[in-house]
Design an enzyme around this catalytic site. Structure first.
Site, PDB file in Angstrom:
ATOM      1  N   ASP A   1      -3.468   4.265  -2.029  1.00 29.27           N
ATOM      2  CA  ASP A   1      -4.426   4.646  -0.989  1.00 29.27           C
ATOM      3  C   ASP A   1      -4.452   6.167  -0.833  1.00 29.27           C
ATOM      4  O   ASP A   1      -3.817   6.726   0.055  1.00 29.27           O
ATOM      5  CB  ASP A   1      -4.014   3.961   0.319  1.00 29.27           C
ATOM      6  CG  ASP A   1      -4.885   4.334   1.498  1.00 29.27           C
ATOM      7  OD1 ASP A   1      -6.054   4.704   1.273  1.00 29.27           O
ATOM      8  OD2 ASP A   1      -4.404   4.253   2.641  1.00 29.27           O
TER       9      ASP A   1
ATOM     10  N   LYS B   1      -7.607   7.968  -1.036  1.00 25.74           N
ATOM     11  CA  LYS B   1      -8.897   8.332  -0.431  1.00 25.74           C
ATOM     12  C   LYS B   1      -9.483   9.605  -1.046  1.00 25.74           C
ATOM     13  O   LYS B   1      -9.773  10.583  -0.353  1.00 25.74           O
ATOM     14  CB  LYS B   1      -8.753   8.514   1.083  1.00 25.74           C
ATOM     15  CG  LYS B   1      -8.233   7.284   1.834  1.00 25.74           C
ATOM     16  CD  LYS B   1      -8.166   7.564   3.330  1.00 25.74           C
ATOM     17  CE  LYS B   1      -7.633   6.386   4.121  1.00 25.74           C
ATOM     18  NZ  LYS B   1      -6.156   6.199   3.923  1.00 25.74           N
TER      19      LYS B   1
ATOM     20  N   ARG C   1       2.719  -0.974  10.802  1.00 28.81           N
ATOM     21  CA  ARG C   1       3.809  -0.946  11.772  1.00 28.81           C
ATOM     22  C   ARG C   1       4.160  -2.307  12.366  1.00 28.81           C
ATOM     23  O   ARG C   1       5.304  -2.532  12.744  1.00 28.81           O
ATOM     24  CB  ARG C   1       3.457   0.053  12.886  1.00 28.81           C
ATOM     25  CG  ARG C   1       3.627   1.493  12.441  1.00 28.81           C
ATOM     26  CD  ARG C   1       2.953   2.488  13.364  1.00 28.81           C
ATOM     27  NE  ARG C   1       1.520   2.554  13.112  1.00 28.81           N
ATOM     28  CZ  ARG C   1       0.733   3.545  13.533  1.00 28.81           C
ATOM     29  NH1 ARG C   1       1.247   4.540  14.235  1.00 28.81           N
ATOM     30  NH2 ARG C   1      -0.555   3.555  13.263  1.00 28.81           N
TER      31      ARG C   1
ATOM     32  N   ASP D   1     -13.865  14.691  -3.364  1.00 25.65           N
ATOM     33  CA  ASP D   1     -13.991  16.019  -3.956  1.00 25.65           C
ATOM     34  C   ASP D   1     -15.247  16.022  -4.813  1.00 25.65           C
ATOM     35  O   ASP D   1     -16.009  15.047  -4.804  1.00 25.65           O
ATOM     36  CB  ASP D   1     -12.732  16.344  -4.786  1.00 25.65           C
ATOM     37  CG  ASP D   1     -12.409  17.831  -4.812  1.00 25.65           C
ATOM     38  OD1 ASP D   1     -13.335  18.632  -5.058  1.00 25.65           O
ATOM     39  OD2 ASP D   1     -11.240  18.196  -4.583  1.00 25.65           O
TER      40      ASP D   1
ATOM     41  N   LYS E   1       0.851  -1.201   0.000  1.00 30.70           N
ATOM     42  CA  LYS E   1       0.000   0.000   0.000  1.00 30.70           C
ATOM     43  C   LYS E   1       0.879   1.240   0.000  1.00 30.70           C
ATOM     44  O   LYS E   1       1.761   1.389   0.840  1.00 30.70           O
ATOM     45  CB  LYS E   1      -0.917   0.015   1.223  1.00 30.70           C
ATOM     46  CG  LYS E   1      -1.838   1.234   1.285  1.00 30.70           C
ATOM     47  CD  LYS E   1      -2.799   1.171   2.459  1.00 30.70           C
ATOM     48  CE  LYS E   1      -2.168   1.593   3.762  1.00 30.70           C
ATOM     49  NZ  LYS E   1      -1.915   3.064   3.817  1.00 30.70           N
TER      50      LYS E   1
ATOM     51  N   THR F   1     -10.674   3.354  10.653  1.00 37.52           N
ATOM     52  CA  THR F   1     -10.530   2.508  11.837  1.00 37.52           C
ATOM     53  C   THR F   1      -9.980   3.278  13.032  1.00 37.52           C
ATOM     54  O   THR F   1      -9.940   2.759  14.141  1.00 37.52           O
ATOM     55  CB  THR F   1      -9.626   1.289  11.545  1.00 37.52           C
ATOM     56  OG1 THR F   1      -8.411   1.724  10.942  1.00 37.52           O
ATOM     57  CG2 THR F   1     -10.330   0.314  10.614  1.00 37.52           C
TER      58      THR F   1
END
Length: 238
Positions: free
Chosen positions: A60, A62, A215, A65, A33, A123
């Site tokens: 990614d 997102k 992570r 608009d 990603k 999330t």
């Protein structure tokens, strides 16, 4: 999109750190990603680097608009021939339809149109934040299902959601409908800024189509070993 991928979030500040991280995988082909930080820094050239190495790519960004802007942006992104892209579901049905149109128009001849999914609620968002700060009434689950219906109406392929919501989505939304689930942590990992956290094995049990891990792998002392452990637990839940 490939079947049930473990997507590794390349949350690095620049190309050098990201490519150095990938060397630890000894030419293993990953599904990765690329988010806003890295794409805004390195741009299209970095996507070409990843494609040259044979990796699948979730871009990614997102998008959120007005429909015309999103359509034009997706037309440009389609030319990169990545595997997966996304928008915000709260941009509305017209905007989501425009995103799909842009992808169809921008995909090179004989190319594959990228899978397009929509973010429901991040999330990192709790029900309290949704209700008090965003002023959205009702439960978080109710709002996620409402957005999923709008995503389906728009003709997109699925959503980014918490794995905690997947079973509810399966109950209310007709298949096929991809569920890509970030917020994945093994029991020994820190939750950091995530609120709705699920282990890889439980995400698999719930029926997620893909998980996104950052992570827990990228900051591990041995990223390859961490990846293999996450993948093992992800597959065990089948």
């Amino acid at each position: 999109m490939t079947q049930r991928p473990l997507i590794v979030a390349l949350d690095f500040p620049d190309r050098e750190e990201a490519l150095e991280f990938l060397t630890t995988f000894k030419n293993k082909k990953l599904f990765v990603k690329v988010g806003m930080e890295l794409f805004y820094k390195e741009g299209r050239a970095f996507i070409y680097d990843l494609k040259e190495q044979g990796h699948h790519i979730f871009l990614d960004l997102k998008l959120h608009d007005i429909p015309t802007t999103v359509k034009r942006a997706m037309k440009q992104l389609a030319s990169l021939e990545v595997d997966l892209v996304n928008v915000h579901a709260m941009g509305g049905v017209e905007m989501m339809r425009a995103a799909k149109e842009g992808l169809m128009e921008g995909t090179p001849a004989n190319g594959s149109i990228p899978t397009c999914i929509a973010v429901t609620q991040l999330t990192s968002t709790s029900e309290e934040v949704m209700q008090k700060e965003l002023k959205i009434a009702g439960t978080l689950n109710d709002h996620v299902i409402h957005l999923c219906h709008r995503v389906k109406d728009a003709g997109l392929d699925g959503v980014v959601c918490s794995a905690q919501e997947v079973q509810l989505i399966r109950k209310h939304i007709p298949s096929p409908f991809y569920t890509v689930t970030p917020g994945i942590r093994r029991n020994e990992d820190a939750s950091d800024d995530q609120q709705r956290v699920v282990t890889p094995q439980l995400a698999s049990h719930y029926g997620s189509d893909a998980i996104v891990v950052g992570r827990g792998i990228t900051r591990a002392e041995d990223p390859l070993a961490a990846y293999e452990q996450y993948e093992k637990e992800w597959r065990q839940g089948i």
